[in-house]
Design a protein around this motif. Structure first.
Motif, mmCIF file in Angstrom:
data_model
loop_
_atom_site.group_PDB
_atom_site.id
_atom_site.type_symbol
_atom_site.label_atom_id
_atom_site.label_comp_id
_atom_site.label_asym_id
_atom_site.label_seq_id
_atom_site.Cartn_x
_atom_site.Cartn_y
_atom_site.Cartn_z
ATOM 1 N N ASP A 17 0.826 -1.211 0.000
ATOM 2 C CA ASP A 17 0.000 0.000 0.000
ATOM 3 C C ASP A 17 0.859 1.260 0.000
ATOM 4 N N LYS A 24 2.384 1.687 -3.527
ATOM 5 C CA LYS A 24 1.357 2.007 -4.529
ATOM 6 C C LYS A 24 0.797 3.417 -4.351
ATOM 7 N N ASN A 25 0.591 3.826 -3.104
ATOM 8 C CA ASN A 25 -0.164 5.056 -2.856
ATOM 9 C C ASN A 25 0.625 6.177 -2.180
ATOM 10 N N ARG A 46 3.584 0.697 -9.493
ATOM 11 C CA ARG A 46 4.152 2.042 -9.571
ATOM 12 C C ARG A 46 5.155 2.077 -10.719
#
Length: 296
Positions: free
Chosen positions: A7, A10-11, A233
């Motif tokens: 997470d 990715k974020n 990513r």
């Protein structure tokens, strides 16, 4: 797979530090750091010195999870310790996600590309990487000039290894670098994108990869890759650009974040005081972070 790490990568806002210089590039990295080749003898001393350099970077107050999402390690670095912890565990304790370089270097140039050398012990390396709490891997090929068939071979090799890495529970960073000095860099990038898209579209819903690409000549060339559901990513290598030039080019590309090596460490020197070293590293981290999150 560590879901929190997934997470974050990715974020999260930030960039990935590349600290994975290997045997062939270590003397250059040490020389740039102010440690000439005649100041050490043999590989053991060389790797001790480069681990000292990496330890100084990683333990610096400037190297933290506020702006750095992850760090790519050389295999020896994975097996060494920082302040009594294996390097990946130390990074994770700082909130930085650990990756491992798994390729064995580049084969000779052929048909305007360089494939990776064979990786015969990859399964064993991946087993050890899991033991050391590594999240993902990285492997590098190079495209020098546009040759559609050869570029397809580069991408096919990357994804073949990538699927082996995914099966071991890790996330591969697939890095088919385009040489910034290519006479037709933009054409190379268009061919490369098409081949990567074919491979991405063939992945199943539980197969995810990252991509590490040269900052494209045409801004947002790789937006389709960044938005692809199988891509965690897309990160950019500095590729020989100066930090200022790499940062300016990066800012033009929405969703693309940095994974710089030389551009991160270019102002650091073994002879600097801790105060000066930390200040120079903080300046580098701040500008690379800004280029990764603030777009034109």
């Amino acid at each position: 797979m560590n879901q929190n790490h997934f997470d974050k990568i990715k974020n999260g806002n930030g960039f990935i530090a590349a600290l994975d210089q290997s045997g062939g590039s270590t003397p250059k990295a040490l020389a740039a750091y102010g440690v000439p080749e005649d100041s050490y003898s043999g590989e053991d001393e060389m790797f001790d010195l480069v681990h000292e350099m990496r330890t100084r970077i990683i333990t610096s107050p400037a190297f933290n999870s506020d702006k750095i999402l992850g760090a790519i390690l050389f295999e020896q670095t994975m097996d060494r310790e920082i302040e009594g912890q294996y390097t990946a565990d130390y990074l994770a304790s700082k909130g930085v996600v650990p990756f491992l370089k798994v390729d064995k270097g580049l084969a000779d140039k052929e048909n305007a590309v360089q494939l990776m050398k064979p990786i015969p012990d990859l399964d064993e390396t991946l087993r050890r990487a899991n033991e050391r709490n590594i999240f993902g891997t990285k492997m590098r090929s190079v495209v020098h000039e546009p040759n559609e068939k050869a570029i397809k071979t580069v991408v096919d090799q990357q994804f073949d290894f990538g699927k082996q890495i995914i099966a071991a529970g890790l996330v591969p960073i697939i890095e088919p670098e385009v040489d910034i000095n290519s006479q037709d860099k933009e054409t190379c990038e268009a061919m490369l994108k098409n081949e990567i898209l074919k491979q991405l579209d063939a992945l199943t819903d539980d197969q995810n990869v990252m991509l590490k690409l040269t900052i494209p000549t045409k801004a947002n060339m790789y937006k389709e890759l960044i938005d692809h559901p199988r891509v965690v990513r897309v990160v950019a290598l500095s590729g020989g650009y100066s930090r200022d030039e790499a940062n300016e080019k990066l800012k033009e590309n929405d969703g693309l974040i940095a994974s710089f090596s030389r551009a991160l460490a270019s102002d650091l020197n073994a002879n600097q005081s801790d105060e000066e070293f930390n200040e120079k590293l903080q300046q580098a981290v701040d500008t690379i972070y800004d280029a990764s999150v603030n777009k034109k």
